[in-house]
Design a protein around this motif. Structure first.
Motif, PDB file in Angstrom:
ATOM      1  N   GLN A  19      -5.555  17.975  -5.773  1.00 56.01           N
ATOM      2  CA  GLN A  19      -4.112  18.089  -5.523  1.00 56.01           C
ATOM      3  C   GLN A  19      -3.326  16.983  -6.225  1.00 56.01           C
ATOM      4  N   ASP A  20      -3.845  15.766  -6.197  1.00 59.09           N
ATOM      5  CA  ASP A  20      -3.096  14.640  -6.771  1.00 59.09           C
ATOM      6  C   ASP A  20      -2.975  14.743  -8.294  1.00 59.09           C
ATOM      7  N   THR A  21      -4.000  15.333  -8.949  1.00 55.89           N
ATOM      8  CA  THR A  21      -3.954  15.396 -10.420  1.00 55.89           C
ATOM      9  C   THR A  21      -3.246  16.647 -10.922  1.00 55.89           C
ATOM     10  N   THR A  22      -3.124  17.671 -10.065  1.00 55.74           N
ATOM     11  CA  THR A  22      -2.546  18.926 -10.557  1.00 55.74           C
ATOM     12  C   THR A  22      -1.125  19.185 -10.050  1.00 55.74           C
ATOM     13  N   ARG A  23      -0.614  18.302  -9.180  1.00 55.25           N
ATOM     14  CA  ARG A  23       0.740  18.565  -8.671  1.00 55.25           C
ATOM     15  C   ARG A  23       1.764  18.406  -9.805  1.00 55.25           C
ATOM     16  N   GLU A  24       2.917  19.096  -9.634  1.00 57.71           N
ATOM     17  CA  GLU A  24       3.940  19.052 -10.693  1.00 57.71           C
ATOM     18  C   GLU A  24       4.660  17.722 -10.746  1.00 57.71           C
ATOM     19  N   HIS A  32     -10.756  17.419  -2.605  1.00 63.57           N
ATOM     20  CA  HIS A  32      -9.525  18.183  -2.427  1.00 63.57           C
ATOM     21  C   HIS A  32      -8.306  17.330  -2.820  1.00 63.57           C
ATOM     22  N   ARG A  33      -8.307  16.070  -2.380  1.00 64.62           N
ATOM     23  CA  ARG A  33      -7.161  15.204  -2.693  1.00 64.62           C
ATOM     24  C   ARG A  33      -7.091  14.899  -4.190  1.00 64.62           C
ATOM     25  N   ASP A  34      -8.260  14.680  -4.808  1.00 66.52           N
ATOM     26  CA  ASP A  34      -8.274  14.440  -6.265  1.00 66.52           C
ATOM     27  C   ASP A  34      -7.629  15.616  -6.982  1.00 66.52           C
ATOM     28  N   GLY A  48      -1.578   2.817  -5.674  1.00 69.86           N
ATOM     29  CA  GLY A  48      -1.145   4.188  -5.421  1.00 69.86           C
ATOM     30  C   GLY A  48      -1.658   5.150  -6.470  1.00 69.86           C
ATOM     31  N   ARG A  49      -0.807   6.118  -6.818  1.00 70.97           N
ATOM     32  CA  ARG A  49      -1.196   7.129  -7.802  1.00 70.97           C
ATOM     33  C   ARG A  49      -0.260   7.142  -9.016  1.00 70.97           C
ATOM     34  N   ASP A  50       0.984   6.716  -8.802  1.00 69.76           N
ATOM     35  CA  ASP A  50       1.997   6.831  -9.858  1.00 69.76           C
ATOM     36  C   ASP A  50       2.715   5.502 -10.073  1.00 69.76           C
ATOM     37  N   ILE A  51       2.080   4.411  -9.699  1.00 70.83           N
ATOM     38  CA  ILE A  51       2.784   3.123  -9.749  1.00 70.83           C
ATOM     39  C   ILE A  51       3.010   2.711 -11.208  1.00 70.83           C
ATOM     40  N   ASP A  64       0.863  -1.174   0.000  1.00 72.99           N
ATOM     41  CA  ASP A  64       0.000   0.000   0.000  1.00 72.99           C
ATOM     42  C   ASP A  64       0.907   1.234   0.000  1.00 72.99           C
ATOM     43  N   SER A  65       1.165   1.788  -1.186  1.00 74.26           N
ATOM     44  CA  SER A  65       2.141   2.895  -1.239  1.00 74.26           C
ATOM     45  C   SER A  65       1.592   4.149  -0.566  1.00 74.26           C
ATOM     46  N   GLY A  66       0.251   4.306  -0.548  1.00 68.20           N
ATOM     47  CA  GLY A  66      -0.340   5.470   0.120  1.00 68.20           C
ATOM     48  C   GLY A  66      -0.025   5.488   1.606  1.00 68.20           C
ATOM     49  N   ALA A  67       0.063   4.300   2.210  1.00 69.89           N
ATOM     50  CA  ALA A  67       0.365   4.215   3.643  1.00 69.89           C
ATOM     51  C   ALA A  67       1.743   4.824   3.925  1.00 69.89           C
ATOM     52  N   MET A  68       2.651   4.718   2.959  1.00 66.61           N
ATOM     53  CA  MET A  68       3.996   5.278   3.154  1.00 66.61           C
ATOM     54  C   MET A  68       3.918   6.808   3.189  1.00 66.61           C
ATOM     55  N   TYR A  69       3.167   7.401   2.243  1.00 71.31           N
ATOM     56  CA  TYR A  69       3.027   8.864   2.243  1.00 71.31           C
ATOM     57  C   TYR A  69       2.284   9.322   3.506  1.00 71.31           C
ATOM     58  N   ARG A  70       1.340   8.511   3.957  1.00 74.81           N
ATOM     59  CA  ARG A  70       0.593   8.864   5.172  1.00 74.81           C
ATOM     60  C   ARG A  70       1.501   8.824   6.404  1.00 74.81           C
ATOM     61  N   ALA A  71       2.370   7.827   6.487  1.00 75.16           N
ATOM     62  CA  ALA A  71       3.254   7.719   7.653  1.00 75.16           C
ATOM     63  C   ALA A  71       4.258   8.877   7.668  1.00 75.16           C
ATOM     64  N   VAL A  88      10.236  14.025  -1.009  1.00 72.66           N
ATOM     65  CA  VAL A  88       9.471  12.928  -0.407  1.00 72.66           C
ATOM     66  C   VAL A  88       9.217  11.853  -1.459  1.00 72.66           C
ATOM     67  N   ARG A  89       8.794  12.272  -2.644  1.00 71.96           N
ATOM     68  CA  ARG A  89       8.469  11.292  -3.695  1.00 71.96           C
ATOM     69  C   ARG A  89       9.712  10.494  -4.111  1.00 71.96           C
ATOM     70  N   HIS A  90      10.824  11.211  -4.226  1.00 70.99           N
ATOM     71  CA  HIS A  90      12.069  10.536  -4.602  1.00 70.99           C
ATOM     72  C   HIS A  90      12.376   9.389  -3.664  1.00 70.99           C
ATOM     73  N   VAL A 145      -1.958  14.922   3.765  1.00 68.85           N
ATOM     74  CA  VAL A 145      -1.084  14.002   3.028  1.00 68.85           C
ATOM     75  C   VAL A 145      -0.820  14.447   1.583  1.00 68.85           C
ATOM     76  N   SER A 146      -1.796  15.064   0.929  1.00 66.93           N
ATOM     77  CA  SER A 146      -1.561  15.438  -0.473  1.00 66.93           C
ATOM     78  C   SER A 146      -0.461  16.488  -0.587  1.00 66.93           C
ATOM     79  N   ALA A 147      -0.415  17.404   0.378  1.00 65.84           N
ATOM     80  CA  ALA A 147       0.627  18.443   0.338  1.00 65.84           C
ATOM     81  C   ALA A 147       2.001  17.814   0.546  1.00 65.84           C
ATOM     82  N   VAL A 148       2.078  16.851   1.440  1.00 64.12           N
ATOM     83  CA  VAL A 148       3.360  16.184   1.699  1.00 64.12           C
ATOM     84  C   VAL A 148       3.762  15.332   0.485  1.00 64.12           C
ATOM     85  N   ALA A 149       2.767  14.644  -0.090  1.00 62.32           N
ATOM     86  CA  ALA A 149       3.054  13.756  -1.234  1.00 62.32           C
ATOM     87  C   ALA A 149       3.414  14.544  -2.494  1.00 62.32           C
ATOM     88  N   ALA A 150       3.181  15.861  -2.470  1.00 66.35           N
ATOM     89  CA  ALA A 150       3.527  16.677  -3.642  1.00 66.35           C
ATOM     90  C   ALA A 150       5.003  17.085  -3.622  1.00 66.35           C
TER      91      ALA A 150
HETATM   92  O1   DC Z   1      -4.130   5.777  -1.256  1.00 66.67           O
HETATM   93  P1   DC Z   1      -4.253   6.762  -0.108  1.00 66.67           P
HETATM   94  O2   DC Z   1      -5.542   7.554  -0.131  1.00 66.67           O
HETATM   95  O3   DC Z   1      -4.009   6.157   1.227  1.00 66.67           O
HETATM   96  O4   DC Z   1      -3.067   7.801  -0.360  1.00 66.67           O
HETATM   97  C1   DC Z   1      -2.853   8.898   0.485  1.00 66.67           C
HETATM   98  C2   DC Z   1      -2.277  10.071  -0.286  1.00 66.67           C
HETATM   99  O5   DC Z   1      -0.952   9.752  -0.712  1.00 66.67           O
HETATM  100  C3   DC Z   1      -3.056  10.471  -1.510  1.00 66.67           C
HETATM  101  O6   DC Z   1      -3.846  11.612  -1.257  1.00 66.67           O
HETATM  102  C4   DC Z   1      -2.012  10.761  -2.552  1.00 66.67           C
HETATM  103  C5   DC Z   1      -0.724  10.223  -2.028  1.00 66.67           C
HETATM  104  N1   DC Z   1      -0.149   9.125  -2.821  1.00 66.67           N
HETATM  105  C6   DC Z   1       0.689   9.471  -3.848  1.00 66.67           C
HETATM  106  O7   DC Z   1       0.871  10.656  -4.110  1.00 66.67           O
HETATM  107  N2   DC Z   1       1.319   8.486  -4.558  1.00 66.67           N
HETATM  108  C7   DC Z   1       1.114   7.204  -4.284  1.00 66.67           C
HETATM  109  N3   DC Z   1       1.758   6.275  -4.997  1.00 66.67           N
HETATM  110  C8   DC Z   1       0.225   6.840  -3.254  1.00 66.67           C
HETATM  111  C9   DC Z   1      -0.408   7.824  -2.537  1.00 66.67           C
END
Ligand code: DC
Length: 222
Positions: free
Chosen positions: A183-188, A179-181, A129-132, A34-41, A108-110, A99-104
């Motif tokens: 941020q997640d679709t418009t981040r650079e 809000h998360r949709d 996830g979002r970018d797998i 669950d890659s989202g759990a990593m960004y959440r932690a 962090v992504r690297h 979490v979306s601000a941190v994941a942007a």
């Molecule tokens: O899947 P989730 O809702 O638990 O993910 C939490 C946040 O992490 C989500 O708002 C976007 C970010 N995320 C990401 O940017 N890339 C991923 N591969 C997984 C999650």
């Protein structure tokens, strides 16, 4: 050359990605990540330590102090942050709201992508996830891009969260998802996009069994 199988499941927030990913992993005896759990932690650590997201040296320093580990028990995600079990806390609203601000953040992504790629190097995995399918595993064996009506997604998430937090409202959950949709679709940095070779799965009107069957059909296994 490795010939292990990687299944990438991407999509919008609260689309049921983890439900499908877990079911697939269970059926195929793959590891679920669950890659989202990593960004959440990471977000939880940043909140607890008041890390200023606009200060790259604070962000880099914090990332060096974060050690994440997955322990899979019965295909449920158990994640530890510096040896503390945080699986429940990372699902609460303070983390969801930030979490979306941190994941942007690029740094962090690297770091997360590096760790995720390491996990998929030698084992058969299902990662959601979002970018797998676009960034982490562009050569994944199968890529699925999940989507569903935002109202249906909010209702599903509300039901889950309401059990643990009776004060939460449907409107709050809907706002958070929208809000998360956005941020997640418009981040650079690697925004949420469908990889050109990803198969779309709209599950607005599908139950979990139908979704599993859909994915197995994509793999030509049933
Ligand atoms: O899947 P989730 O809702 O638990 O993910 C939490 C946040 O992490 C989500 O708002 C976007 C970010 N995320 C990401 O940017 N890339 C991923 N591969 C997984 C999650």
């Amino acid at each position: 050359m490795t010939n292990n199988i990687v299944i990438a499941i991407d999509g919008y927030s609260s689309c049921g990605k983890s439900t499908l990913a877990k079911a697939l992993a269970r059926k195929l005896h793959f590891i679920y990540v669950d890659s989202g759990a990593m960004y959440r932690a990471v977000t939880l650590y940043f909140l607890r330590n008041n890390i200023d997201l606009h200060d790259p040296s604070q962000v880099a320093g914090a990332l060096k102090n974060i050690h994440l580990n997955f322990h899979s028990r019965d295909y449920q995600t158990h994640i530890t942050l510096n040896d503390e079990e945080v699986s429940d806390e990372i699902r609460q609203m303070p983390v969801s709201d930030n979490v979306s601000a941190v994941a942007a953040l690029r740094e962090v992504r690297h770091e997360m992508v590096k760790q995720q790629q390491r996990m998929g190097r030698s084992k058969n995995i299902v990662m959601d996830g979002r970018d797998i399918g676009t960034t982490v595993f562009p050569d994944a064996t199968l890529k699925i891009f999940m989507t569903a009506d935002p109202k249906v997604r909010a209702e599903r998430r509300y039901k889950e969260l309401h059990e643990k937090n009776p004060d939460i409202t449907l409107e709050e959950v809907f706002e958070n998802i929208a809000h998360r949709d956005y941020q997640d679709t418009t981040r650079e940095e690697s925004p949420l996009r469908r990889a050109p070779d990803a198969i779309i799965l709209d599950n607005t009107n599908l139950n979990p069994d139908e979704q599993l069957q859909f994915a197995l059909n994509c793999l030509n296994r049933d």
